[in-house]
Enzyme design. Structure first.
Site, mmCIF file in Angstrom:
data_model
loop_
_atom_site.group_PDB
_atom_site.id
_atom_site.type_symbol
_atom_site.label_atom_id
_atom_site.label_comp_id
_atom_site.label_asym_id
_atom_site.label_seq_id
_atom_site.Cartn_x
_atom_site.Cartn_y
_atom_site.Cartn_z
ATOM 1 N N ASP A 22 0.856 -1.186 0.000
ATOM 2 C CA ASP A 22 0.000 0.000 0.000
ATOM 3 C C ASP A 22 0.893 1.236 0.000
ATOM 4 O O ASP A 22 1.679 1.440 0.932
ATOM 5 C CB ASP A 22 -0.908 -0.017 1.229
ATOM 6 C CG ASP A 22 -2.070 0.955 1.122
ATOM 7 O OD1 ASP A 22 -2.135 1.682 0.116
ATOM 8 O OD2 ASP A 22 -2.904 0.974 2.039
ATOM 9 N N ASP A 116 -2.850 2.530 -5.986
ATOM 10 C CA ASP A 116 -1.855 2.592 -4.918
ATOM 11 C C ASP A 116 -1.768 1.343 -4.049
ATOM 12 O O ASP A 116 -1.054 1.359 -3.036
ATOM 13 C CB ASP A 116 -2.111 3.809 -4.028
ATOM 14 C CG ASP A 116 -3.488 3.785 -3.373
ATOM 15 O OD1 ASP A 116 -4.331 2.976 -3.789
ATOM 16 O OD2 ASP A 116 -3.703 4.580 -2.442
ATOM 17 N N GLU A 117 -2.447 0.264 -4.402
ATOM 18 C CA GLU A 117 -2.313 -0.941 -3.592
ATOM 19 C C GLU A 117 -2.556 -2.196 -4.421
ATOM 20 O O GLU A 117 -3.261 -2.173 -5.424
ATOM 21 C CB GLU A 117 -3.249 -0.916 -2.381
ATOM 22 C CG GLU A 117 -4.717 -0.888 -2.711
ATOM 23 C CD GLU A 117 -5.587 -0.972 -1.469
ATOM 24 O OE1 GLU A 117 -5.244 -1.723 -0.529
ATOM 25 O OE2 GLU A 117 -6.625 -0.283 -1.436
#
Length: 367
Positions: A22, A116-117
């Site tokens: 993350d 983003d993850e």
């Protein structure tokens, strides 16, 4: 408290090595990286207008309670020195692809969740590194070297616990939950902290006297299914630290949508229809670029008091043109007129996506 049930044997499972990566405050961190004047200051990425909504906040801003998806005016009250920055999604997408290339150096089993993850299955990894925690450390170091950004990581034997672990040492840290630790880690966890369990479900569990993972574990499978349907089985197993979902490298996007918040609340059909059209354009551009469309059109309406309603229409085959998508979306809106309250936000989505080449000929439809 509902009647408890004796422990049941867990299903057989292969011990996997799952990493959840993350990026820390991703959008805001990119802006601080690219603009030294923003470093160390409370930054919000998103609209600074009174009606705007913040997409992301730096950790300096989060200390004041600033969070994503909250109205900008609310967050400005909480943090008067908050600096608003216009989002640059093309930049974020480019960095996301750069980070994903780093993942691919270690495993082909990558399941992106957002820009983003992502989940990574490193049970068998391309670098021959025996410990998943060392793989996570190397990935985080490479991300820092190549992008200048920090990432946190959670390492465990399933996706549910890996996600919990990545939150445990944020920002710029990592944490391992081993098979021996899993059940005990979950039993002390408040139900509101369970990933994938929303506020409404958490409130329902609390109303039943169920407040922690251990409380869930004390319930029978039948009881949880009675109150939560198919999700009951999921809650039953994760309360025991068990999650058999694989990391899906071929994870298929099931829906596409767009929404907008208005500068002023709207009450009339014509201006609302005008606001819907660019959203329909955006959704259909995605359909054209991917060769996919959906069978279910959903209209989202958020009122001035933040109450949300959705209205959907499902067809036998996918929508085949932008004109038909507009006809369906506007028809759903027309069917609700007059609306009981002023409207703050409208959204439109297509779901049950499939390739248009695989679709049967579209039947005529009327609303």
């Amino acid at each position: 408290m509902p009647t408890s049930a004796p422990e049941q044997d867990a299903p057989p499972a292969v011990i996997r090595k799952i990493i959840h990566i993350d990026m820390d405050a991703f959008y805001a961190s990119v802006e601080q990286r690219d603009n030294p004047e923003l470093r160390g200051k409370p930054v919000a990425v998103g609209g600074s207008r009174e009606r705007g909504v913040v997409a992301a906040a730096s950790y300096e801003a989060r200390k004041f309670g600033v969070r994503s998806a909250m109205p900008s005016v609310t967050e400005k009250r909480q943090c008067p020195d908050l600096i608003f920055v216009k989002p640059r999604f093309e930049v974020y997408k480019a960095i996301s692809l750069q980070v994903r290339a780093i993942f691919a150096e270690h495993t082909p089993l990558i399941e992106p969740l957002s820009l983003d993850e992502a989940y990574l299955d490193v049970t068998e990894n391309l670098q021959g590194i025996p410990l998943a925690r060392d793989i996570a450390l190397r990935i985080r170091e490479t991300i820092k070297t190549e992008t200048g950004l920090n990432a946190s990581a959670g390492i465990s034997y399933n996706k549910f616990l890996a996600k919990l672990a990545s939150d445990h040492r944020k920002p710029n840290g990592q944490y391992v939950i081993s098979p021996e630790m899993g059940p005990a880690f979950v039993e002390t966890l408040p139900v509101g902290k369970f990933h994938g369990l929303g506020p409404a479900t958490a409130a329902k569990l609390t109303a039943l006297g169920i407040r922690t993972g251990l409380d869930i574990r004390r319930q029978s499978l039948a009881f949880l299914q009675q109150h939560f349907g198919r999700s009951g089985a999921y809650y039953y197993w994760i309360s025991r630290g068990i999650d058999e979902r694989p990391v899906r490298a071929d994870r298929i996007r099931k829906s596409v949508g767009a929404e907008t918040t208005f500068v002023t609340d709207l009450t009339e059909l014509e201006p609302m229809t005008a606001e819907l059209r660019p959203l329909i354009d955006k959704v259909w551009r995605h359909c054209e670029s991917t060769g996919k469309s959906g069978r279910t059109v959903t209209l989202k309406v958020k009122f001035s008091d933040f109450e949300i309603i959705t209205r959907s229409r499902s067809l036998l085959s996918p929508v085949t043109g932008r004109t038909d998508l507009e006809r369906l979306a506007v028809g759903l809106l027309q069917a609700e007129m007059p609306l009981p309250k002023p409207v703050r936000l409208l959204g439109v989505a297509l779901s049950s996506l499939q390739h248009l080449d695989d679709a049967e000929p579209q039947l005529d439809f009327g609303l």
